[in-house]
Enzyme design. Structure first.
Site, PDB file in Angstrom:
ATOM      1  N   GLY A  45       0.854  -1.291  -0.098  1.00 59.79           N
ATOM      2  CA  GLY A  45       0.152   0.089  -0.080  1.00 59.79           C
ATOM      3  C   GLY A  45       0.920   1.227  -0.096  1.00 59.79           C
ATOM      4  CB  THR A  46       1.305   3.915  -1.936  1.00 65.55           C
ATOM      5  OG1 THR A  46       0.026   3.972  -2.666  1.00 65.55           O
ATOM      6  CG2 THR A  46       2.270   2.814  -3.020  1.00 65.55           C
ATOM      7  CB  THR A  47       0.193   8.015  -0.655  1.00 63.48           C
ATOM      8  OG1 THR A  47       1.298   7.840  -1.502  1.00 63.48           O
ATOM      9  CG2 THR A  47       0.256   9.436   0.198  1.00 63.48           C
TER      10      THR A  47
END
EC number: 3.4.25.1
Length: 294
Positions: A65-67
């Site tokens: 997952g990123t931001t």
């Protein structure tokens, strides 16, 4: 003070569990009775190398997952996240849920190894519910932040193999002196260190640098909920513009950022109708400006 309780006994009279400080922690109960169910123990361990058979680093073998961004506003706090998960240089998923309500007055967003992070946040929600049922009261916000720090620290072994989890916790502090500024944001590092974010906004994940740069210009601590939500979505748009691992609004597929707001009335998932409308408006405005921010 919690009253003393007798120990539980099995049919043969063997003492199985003593009611005490550890009973109010579901995580500690699992660690003592079924440690294989803890998120940090549900991965294979490599003894000599962090590379898989195909030469990929272990951190690239699982979706990430990123931001995630968080903002406080007058009377509350919100948490928002993009929807993309990456696996190395590939897009593993376009519609991952990264923002979770963990109890009535708190929520957590995830960045890092998606599978472990999702399990950790779900276990954290069970931890809070379990504590409230056993003790009869909710944990304070500081207590919640400390519990999550302990759980992140428990994942250190996996983090050393490249499977790190970095959550972002937000909540409404019922013990705050000023209700207008009761929203709180706590960030963590991979070893479980917790940090109070007092600037009023924060971001974690691969696009966090760009998201925070955007928020630095548009954030106002006295904004209302709608303005804060727009700022969060706009910062995610800016992060996606420069970070390939962050997904921007996908108008073709109808995929938009997710968000949770928390006020004195409790935690609420922002409707997709609201986030999609704001995202479309931001995209339209940026299109008119040739892709530049206002």
């Amino acid at each position: 003070m919690t009253a003393d309780r007798p120990a539980l006994r099995t049919g043969d009279g063997e003492t199985r569990l003593s009611f005490g400080s550890n009973l109010s922690s579901f995580t500690e109960y699992l660690r003592g009775h079924a440690p294989e169910l803890l998120p940090e123990n549900r991965i294979g361990h490599r003894s000599h190398s962090t590379r898989g058979g195909d030469g990929m680093e272990s951190g690239d073998l699982a979706p990430h997952g990123t931001t995630i961004v968080a903002l406080t506003y007058k009377g509350g706090v919100l948490l928002a996240g993009d929807r993309r998960a990456t696996q190395g240089n590939l897009i593993a998923s376009r519609d991952v849920e990264k923002v979770y309500v963990t109890d009535e007055y708190s929520a957590a967003g995830i960045a890092g190894t998606a599978g472990i992070a999702i399990e950790l946040v779900r276990l954290f929600a069970v931890e809070l519910e379990h504590y409230e049922k056993i003790e009869g009261v909710q944990l304070t916000f500081d207590g919640k932040a400390n519990r999550l720090a302990s759980m992140v620290r428990g994942n250190l072994g996996a983090a050393m193999q490249g499977l790190a989890v970095v959550p972002l916790l937000v909540g409404y502090d019922l013990d705050a002196d000023d209700e207008a500024h009761a929203g709180r944001i706590v960030s963590y590092d991979v070893v479980g260190g917790r940090y109070e974010e007092r600037a009023g906004y924060h971001a974690v994940g691969s696009g966090s640098l760009f998201a925070k740069s955007a928020l630095k210009k548009i954030y106002s601590p006295d904004s209302d909920e709608e303005t804060a939500l727009r700022a969060a979505i706009e910062s995610l748009y800016d992060a996606a513009d420069d970070d390939s691992a962050t997904g921007g609004p996908d108008l073709t597929r109808g995929i938009y950022p997710t968000a949770v707001t928390i006020t004195q009335a409790g935690a609420v998932h922002v409707s997709e109708e609201t986030t999609s409308e704001l995202a479309r408006r931001i995209v339209a405005e940026r299109t008119e400006e040739g892709g530049s921010a206002r």
